[in-house]
Structure formats: structure tokens, C-alpha cells
Design an enzyme around this catalytic site. Structure first.
Site, PDB file in Angstrom:
ATOM      1  N   LYS A  17      -1.281  -9.388   2.662  1.00 26.83           N
ATOM      2  CA  LYS A  17      -0.564  -8.911   3.849  1.00 26.83           C
ATOM      3  C   LYS A  17      -1.490  -8.003   4.629  1.00 26.83           C
ATOM      4  O   LYS A  17      -2.241  -7.227   4.029  1.00 26.83           O
ATOM      5  CB  LYS A  17       0.700  -8.148   3.463  1.00 26.83           C
ATOM      6  CG  LYS A  17       1.452  -7.576   4.678  1.00 26.83           C
ATOM      7  CD  LYS A  17       2.806  -7.032   4.316  1.00 26.83           C
ATOM      8  CE  LYS A  17       2.812  -5.613   3.837  1.00 26.83           C
ATOM      9  NZ  LYS A  17       2.230  -4.624   4.795  1.00 26.83           N
ATOM     10  N   GLU A  71      -1.587  -5.618   8.528  1.00 26.44           N
ATOM     11  CA  GLU A  71      -0.816  -5.107   9.661  1.00 26.44           C
ATOM     12  C   GLU A  71      -1.485  -5.462  10.985  1.00 26.44           C
ATOM     13  O   GLU A  71      -2.720  -5.486  11.064  1.00 26.44           O
ATOM     14  CB  GLU A  71      -0.672  -3.574   9.551  1.00 26.44           C
ATOM     15  CG  GLU A  71       0.072  -3.136   8.306  1.00 26.44           C
ATOM     16  CD  GLU A  71       0.233  -1.622   8.189  1.00 26.44           C
ATOM     17  OE1 GLU A  71      -0.191  -0.887   9.114  1.00 26.44           O
ATOM     18  OE2 GLU A  71       0.785  -1.180   7.167  1.00 26.44           O
ATOM     19  N   ASP A 117       0.846  -1.199   0.000  1.00 30.49           N
ATOM     20  CA  ASP A 117       0.000   0.000   0.000  1.00 30.49           C
ATOM     21  C   ASP A 117       0.884   1.252   0.000  1.00 30.49           C
ATOM     22  O   ASP A 117       0.382   2.374  -0.117  1.00 30.49           O
ATOM     23  CB  ASP A 117      -1.018  -0.010   1.149  1.00 30.49           C
ATOM     24  CG  ASP A 117      -0.377  -0.017   2.529  1.00 30.49           C
ATOM     25  OD1 ASP A 117       0.864  -0.112   2.614  1.00 30.49           O
ATOM     26  OD2 ASP A 117      -1.117   0.064   3.523  1.00 30.49           O
ATOM     27  N   SER A 118       2.214   1.040   0.055  1.00 34.17           N
ATOM     28  CA  SER A 118       3.152   2.143  -0.183  1.00 34.17           C
ATOM     29  C   SER A 118       2.953   2.721  -1.576  1.00 34.17           C
ATOM     30  O   SER A 118       3.472   3.802  -1.875  1.00 34.17           O
ATOM     31  CB  SER A 118       4.602   1.673  -0.005  1.00 34.17           C
ATOM     32  OG  SER A 118       4.845   0.530  -0.799  1.00 34.17           O
ATOM     33  N   GLU A 169       9.029  -4.286  10.650  1.00 32.66           N
ATOM     34  CA  GLU A 169       9.455  -2.969  10.143  1.00 32.66           C
ATOM     35  C   GLU A 169       9.963  -2.094  11.276  1.00 32.66           C
ATOM     36  O   GLU A 169       9.282  -1.929  12.308  1.00 32.66           O
ATOM     37  CB  GLU A 169       8.276  -2.278   9.421  1.00 32.66           C
ATOM     38  CG  GLU A 169       8.662  -0.909   8.874  1.00 32.66           C
ATOM     39  CD  GLU A 169       7.697  -0.358   7.829  1.00 32.66           C
ATOM     40  OE1 GLU A 169       6.748  -1.054   7.424  1.00 32.66           O
ATOM     41  OE2 GLU A 169       7.922   0.804   7.420  1.00 32.66           O
ATOM     42  N   ASP A 224      -1.309  -6.192  -0.647  1.00 31.71           N
ATOM     43  CA  ASP A 224      -1.361  -5.548   0.675  1.00 31.71           C
ATOM     44  C   ASP A 224      -2.777  -5.052   0.946  1.00 31.71           C
ATOM     45  O   ASP A 224      -3.317  -4.242   0.181  1.00 31.71           O
ATOM     46  CB  ASP A 224      -0.377  -4.369   0.658  1.00 31.71           C
ATOM     47  CG  ASP A 224       0.150  -4.020   2.030  1.00 31.71           C
ATOM     48  OD1 ASP A 224      -0.245  -4.669   3.009  1.00 31.71           O
ATOM     49  OD2 ASP A 224       0.981  -3.091   2.105  1.00 31.71           O
TER      50      ASP A 224
HETATM   51  O1  KIV Z   1       3.481  -1.130   1.725  1.00 33.57           O
HETATM   52  C1  KIV Z   1       4.666  -1.523   1.755  1.00 33.57           C
HETATM   53  O2  KIV Z   1       5.455  -1.310   0.817  1.00 33.57           O
HETATM   54  C2  KIV Z   1       5.120  -2.241   2.927  1.00 33.57           C
HETATM   55  C3  KIV Z   1       6.589  -2.523   3.028  1.00 33.57           C
HETATM   56  C4  KIV Z   1       7.290  -1.328   3.500  1.00 33.57           C
HETATM   57  C5  KIV Z   1       6.853  -3.715   3.853  1.00 33.57           C
HETATM   58  O3  KIV Z   1       4.334  -2.566   3.766  1.00 33.57           O
END
Ligand code: KIV
Length: 279
Positions: A116, A118, A47-48, A185, A86
Site C-alpha cells: 500500500k 499513499e 505503518d500505524s 480515509e 504498508d
Molecule cells: O497504517 C494504517 O493502519 C492505515 C489504515 C488506517 C488504513 O493506513
């Protein structure tokens, strides 16, 4: 280097053998092709994407539809890597039904292998539901950017005894719930190594967590130096695409202005006799 399809079983086997796992983010087809060619084991469509590609100031505004759009693009360029989608902010926090539905969207609409999300022990019951339903889960603890407003900024996590103990308990709860991997992280290296050593099946993937994790992940634009903005301490820039891009575009502008581009070799021809017949 990955030469055949990387699966959840491959990642678990790599942990058992102590073989370092390499993950990188990607958000589009070109990057997916390039990182596959380089031989990464896992791609995270993080989600980055919100910060890196869409210009948001955090990952909070990212939507499910944006994540699906980018994950589909990555899947079109993927060959052997295990792709993880994510789960964006509020796609899994409000209810388990939302979470199951949105996680299933990743697998059904994009063809990626895993999701993924959190959170620590508090999301373990959800992780159990997802893995029981056949959805592989990569967890994410330590600095969890979706909770940046709660955490009060981007800071190293787990530095005092309570926080370090909680991180160890979170990791164990997520492993027991069936997560096959877990991003750590911004965690002190010695704590990340201790947590990694305690885990039997769940591979730790570090970012700013030292070299004692089972694997590493970096944001592709960071390691390639695509922009010259803020760069976290844990990033190593393996290239400076910012300077290469700016210089290349400056050359293009100069050659357009002095009409040296397009040159003969970039130009299509027509027989003069055809032109002569035009009215
Ligand atoms: O969203 C992302 O790119 C991440 C990484 C920094 C692990 O969660």
C-alpha cells in the site's frame, strides 16, 4: 467469511458482486492468527504500527526494516487473508527505483501479496510501474497520515468542490494505473459512495468514509479498545481490552502479593525422598 486463500482476483470479484470486503490491521503473529480465525478478507500491516505498537507520535518515523519485521510476523500467523504491507514514509517518494526496490522487499522477504502507498494522481505513474512489474498495489487517498505535516493535521478531506473533484480524479487515475484497491480515509460518506460507484475495478476500502465503500478497514487496537487514549469518531469499539487487561493484571498482582498464585494446579512436584537426599 474467507475459507480459502483471498487473492487480488477475489477482491476484484467481491467488488463486482457487491460483497463487502473486510480489512483489519495486524502487526504480530497472535493478532494475525485471531483475525484469520474470525474470517477477515484482508490484513493490512499498516505503518500505524508506529503509533499503535512503537509509541511514535506519527507514522513518519517508521522504517522499512520495522515494516518488514512486523509483516514477517503477521505472515507467520496468516492462513487465508490477503496481506498488504504498508510502504512507510520516504520508502517510495524519493525515486521510483527506491519504490520498486522497497516494494519488492515486501514480497520477497515477507511473502505478503501486495503493498500500500499513499497519494493520488501524482503516484499513478509509480503504481503503473509496480503493477506492470507484478506487484499488486492498494492505493490510499483522502487523509494520508504520512503527509500530516503538509495537511496541517488529521482532518476530513474532500469537503470543497476542488478537493472533491481532485479525489474523484485521483481515484480514477489510480484505477487506470492498475491499483486493485484503494483506502479512502476521512472522506465525507456521500463523496466516498460517489467515487466508489464511478470505479469499475478498483475496490474502495473506507476508514471514516461511510458505508458506501466496497469495504471497510479499522486499526485492530482501536476496534478492540486496547488503550483508553484518544479514539477517532469513525472508530467503533467492539471490545474494551483496556479494562479487561488492567483488571486481569490487578488480579495477578493481588494474588502474587497474597501468595494465592501460583496455586497447586500451576505447580510442579518432586518426591520428598529426593529432597531428603540433598546435602
Ligand atoms: O497504517 C494504517 O493502519 C492505515 C489504515 C488506517 C488504513 O493506513
Amino acid at each position: 467469511m474467507a475459507t480459502k486463500n483471498v487473492t487480488v482476483a477475489t477482491i476484484k470479484e467481491m467488488k463486482q458482486k457487491g460483497e463487502p470486503i473486510v480489512m483489519i490491521t495486524a502487526y504480530d503473529v497472535a493478532m494475525a492468527r485471531n483475525v484469520n480465525e474470525a474470517g477477515v478478507d484482508m490484513i493490512l500491516v499498516g505503518d500505524s504500527v508506529g503509533n499503535v505498537m512503537l509509541g511514535y507520535s506519527s507514522t513518519v518515523p517508521v522504517t522499512m526494516d520495522e515494516m518488514i519485521h512486523h509483516t514477517k510476523a503477521v505472515m507467520r500467523g496468516n492462513s487465508t487473508a490477503l496481506v498488504v504491507g504498508d510502504m512507510p514514509f520516504m520508502s517510495y517518494q524519493a525515486s521510483d527505483i527506491d519504490a520498486m526496490y522497497n516494494a519488492a522487499r515486501f514480497l520477497k522477504e515477507t511473502g505478503c501479496t501486495a503493498v500500500k502507498l499513499e497519494g493520488g494522481a501524482e503516484v499513478a505513474p509509480l503504481v503503473k510501474k509496480l503493477t506492470t512489474a507484478g506487484i499488486p498495489v492498494c492505493a490510499h487517498i483522502g487523509l494520508t497520515p504520512q503527509s500530516v505535516n503538509q495537511l496541517g493535521g488529521f482532518k476530513v478531506q474532500g469537503k470543497d468542490i476542488e478537493a472533491a473533484q481532485k479525489m474523484s480524479e485521483d481515484a480514477n487515475a489510480l484505477e487506470a494505473a492498475g491499483a486493485f484497491a484503494c483506502v479512502l480515509e476521512c472522506v465525507p460518506a456521500k463523496l466516498a459512495a460517489k467515487v466508489t460507484a464511478e470505479l469499475k475495478t478498483m475496490a474502495t476500502i473506507g476508514i471514516g468514509a461511510g458505508n458506501g465503500c466496497d469495504g471497510q478497514v479499522l486499526v485492530c487496537n482501536d476496534l478492540l479498545g486496547v488503550s483508553n487514549g484518544f479514539c477517532p469518531k469513525f472508530v467503533k469499539k467492539y471490545a474494551n481490552l483496556h479494562d479487561i487487561t488492567v483488571e486481569a493484571v490487578k488480579s495477578y498482582i493481588a494474588e502474587c502479593k497474597d501468595r494465592s498464585f501460583p496455586a497447586e494446579e500451576h505447580t510442579f512436584k518432586i518426591d520428598d525422598s529426593v529432597l531428603e537426599k540433598l546435602y
